[in-house]
Design a protein around this motif. Structure first.
Motif, PDB file in Angstrom:
ATOM      1  N   MET A 236      -7.784  -5.979  11.079  1.00  0.00           N
ATOM      2  CA  MET A 236      -8.701  -6.384  10.038  1.00  0.00           C
ATOM      3  C   MET A 236      -8.514  -7.556   9.413  1.00  0.00           C
ATOM      4  N   ALA A 237      -9.684  -8.374   9.442  1.00  0.00           N
ATOM      5  CA  ALA A 237      -9.313  -9.929   9.187  1.00  0.00           C
ATOM      6  C   ALA A 237      -9.957  -9.929   7.686  1.00  0.00           C
ATOM      7  N   VAL A 238      -9.059 -10.480   6.883  1.00  0.00           N
ATOM      8  CA  VAL A 238      -9.539 -10.389   5.486  1.00  0.00           C
ATOM      9  C   VAL A 238     -10.170 -11.854   5.064  1.00  0.00           C
ATOM     10  N   LYS A 239     -11.174 -11.912   4.086  1.00  0.00           N
ATOM     11  CA  LYS A 239     -11.618 -13.310   3.595  1.00  0.00           C
ATOM     12  C   LYS A 239     -11.722 -13.135   2.189  1.00  0.00           C
ATOM     13  N   ILE A 240     -11.448 -14.455   1.577  1.00  0.00           N
ATOM     14  CA  ILE A 240     -11.487 -14.604   0.249  1.00  0.00           C
ATOM     15  C   ILE A 240     -13.034 -15.269  -0.158  1.00  0.00           C
TER      16      ILE A 240
ATOM     17  N   MET B 115     -17.151 -15.071  -2.203  1.00  0.00           N
ATOM     18  CA  MET B 115     -17.830 -14.748  -3.398  1.00  0.00           C
ATOM     19  C   MET B 115     -18.908 -13.656  -3.158  1.00  0.00           C
ATOM     20  N   LYS B 116     -18.901 -12.943  -3.977  1.00  0.00           N
ATOM     21  CA  LYS B 116     -20.012 -11.750  -3.988  1.00  0.00           C
ATOM     22  C   LYS B 116     -21.015 -12.152  -5.098  1.00  0.00           C
ATOM     23  N   LYS B 117     -22.291 -11.979  -4.734  1.00  0.00           N
ATOM     24  CA  LYS B 117     -23.264 -12.792  -5.612  1.00  0.00           C
ATOM     25  C   LYS B 117     -23.653 -11.381  -6.686  1.00  0.00           C
ATOM     26  N   MET B 118     -23.591 -11.656  -7.961  1.00  0.00           N
ATOM     27  CA  MET B 118     -24.087 -10.742  -9.091  1.00  0.00           C
ATOM     28  C   MET B 118     -24.993 -11.354  -9.873  1.00  0.00           C
ATOM     29  N   GLY B 119     -25.482 -10.774 -10.983  1.00  0.00           N
ATOM     30  CA  GLY B 119     -26.247 -11.569 -12.014  1.00  0.00           C
ATOM     31  C   GLY B 119     -27.889 -10.911 -11.685  1.00  0.00           C
ATOM     32  N   ARG B 120     -28.747 -11.787 -11.956  1.00  0.00           N
ATOM     33  CA  ARG B 120     -30.280 -11.489 -11.828  1.00  0.00           C
ATOM     34  C   ARG B 120     -30.689 -13.056 -11.472  1.00  0.00           C
ATOM     35  N   THR B 121     -31.986 -12.944 -11.227  1.00  0.00           N
ATOM     36  CA  THR B 121     -32.824 -13.955 -10.740  1.00  0.00           C
ATOM     37  C   THR B 121     -32.662 -15.116 -11.779  1.00  0.00           C
ATOM     38  N   HIS B 122     -32.561 -16.357 -11.313  1.00  0.00           N
ATOM     39  CA  HIS B 122     -32.443 -17.507 -11.924  1.00  0.00           C
ATOM     40  C   HIS B 122     -31.312 -17.606 -13.013  1.00  0.00           C
ATOM     41  N   ARG B 123     -30.279 -16.436 -12.766  1.00  0.00           N
ATOM     42  CA  ARG B 123     -29.144 -16.280 -13.559  1.00  0.00           C
ATOM     43  C   ARG B 123     -27.925 -16.040 -12.711  1.00  0.00           C
ATOM     44  N   PRO B 124     -27.384 -16.899 -11.845  1.00  0.00           N
ATOM     45  CA  PRO B 124     -26.586 -16.408 -10.881  1.00  0.00           C
ATOM     46  C   PRO B 124     -25.125 -16.326 -11.396  1.00  0.00           C
ATOM     47  N   PHE B 125     -24.340 -15.066 -10.881  1.00  0.00           N
ATOM     48  CA  PHE B 125     -23.112 -15.014 -11.465  1.00  0.00           C
ATOM     49  C   PHE B 125     -22.023 -14.423  -9.916  1.00  0.00           C
ATOM     50  N   PHE B 126     -21.004 -14.892  -9.817  1.00  0.00           N
ATOM     51  CA  PHE B 126     -20.118 -14.535  -8.706  1.00  0.00           C
ATOM     52  C   PHE B 126     -18.894 -14.008  -8.675  1.00  0.00           C
ATOM     53  N   ARG B 127     -18.491 -13.079  -8.262  1.00  0.00           N
ATOM     54  CA  ARG B 127     -17.151 -12.508  -8.242  1.00  0.00           C
ATOM     55  C   ARG B 127     -16.277 -12.974  -6.954  1.00  0.00           C
ATOM     56  N   VAL B 128     -15.235 -13.477  -7.120  1.00  0.00           N
ATOM     57  CA  VAL B 128     -14.234 -13.961  -6.144  1.00  0.00           C
ATOM     58  C   VAL B 128     -13.511 -12.969  -5.665  1.00  0.00           C
ATOM     59  N   CYS B 129     -13.667 -12.399  -4.391  1.00  0.00           N
ATOM     60  CA  CYS B 129     -13.127 -11.053  -3.803  1.00  0.00           C
ATOM     61  C   CYS B 129     -12.292 -11.189  -2.525  1.00  0.00           C
ATOM     62  N   ALA B 130     -11.457 -10.319  -2.345  1.00  0.00           N
ATOM     63  CA  ALA B 130     -10.930 -10.182  -0.987  1.00  0.00           C
ATOM     64  C   ALA B 130     -11.734  -9.261  -0.398  1.00  0.00           C
ATOM     65  N   THR B 131     -12.184  -9.333   1.013  1.00  0.00           N
ATOM     66  CA  THR B 131     -13.114  -8.446   1.509  1.00  0.00           C
ATOM     67  C   THR B 131     -12.911  -8.610   3.098  1.00  0.00           C
ATOM     68  N   ASP B 132     -13.220  -7.467   3.834  1.00  0.00           N
ATOM     69  CA  ASP B 132     -13.125  -7.354   5.037  1.00  0.00           C
ATOM     70  C   ASP B 132     -14.275  -8.271   5.779  1.00  0.00           C
ATOM     71  N   GLN B 133     -14.099  -8.924   6.419  1.00  0.00           N
ATOM     72  CA  GLN B 133     -15.019  -9.967   7.147  1.00  0.00           C
ATOM     73  C   GLN B 133     -16.547  -9.444   7.682  1.00  0.00           C
TER      74      GLN B 133
END
Length: 141
Positions: A1-5, A7-25
């Protein structure tokens, strides 16, 4: 399994917010993550306060072979455990904290200067004794 660090996009329209995550690519961008490592808010008014990262956990994932995306690599370089902008980040967070504590004082009208009133009263008081002896002299004549 290859892991990538990345960003996961959250928030709403015209108000972005990102979480930095360790995820399976192989997972989708906003799909299930292994671990959340911080966040990035591009709408924050203080540039250096936009990213908050868990440096020790990022170091762990990098040590076991996780590959960061280009944007996450930049954030890790600036705000990771041995980042180049950590002092500026602390100052920016402090400034943001002081903004919440600020409450403006009540608006009041400017008070009238009271120094003029006693002078106005003192002047007639000085004149009255001067006139009184003159009045007595005219009465005794």
């Amino acid at each position: 399994m290859a892991v990538k660090i990345r960003m996961k996009k959250m928030g709403r329209t015209h108000r972005p917010f990102f979480r930095v995550c360790a995820t399976d690519q192989r997972k989708p961008r906003d799909g299930r993550v292994i671990e959340e490592l911080g966040f990035y808010d591009p709408m924050c008014p203080e540039t250096d306060a936009r990213a908050q990262l868990k440096g020790d956990r990022i170091d762990y994932w990098l040590s076991v072979g996780a590959q960061p995306t280009e944007k996450c690599a930049t954030l890790i370089k600036k705000y990771g455990s041995s980042g180049t902008h950590l002092d500026a980040q602390r100052e920016a967070l402090e400034r943001l904290g002081h903004r919440k504590d600020y409450t403006p004082g009540p608006v009041t009208a400017a008070p009238q200067p009271k120094a003029e009133e006693p002078k106005a009263e003192a002047a007639p008081a000085e004149e009255a004794p001067a006139e009184a002896p003159a009045a007595e002299e005219t009465a005794s004549e």
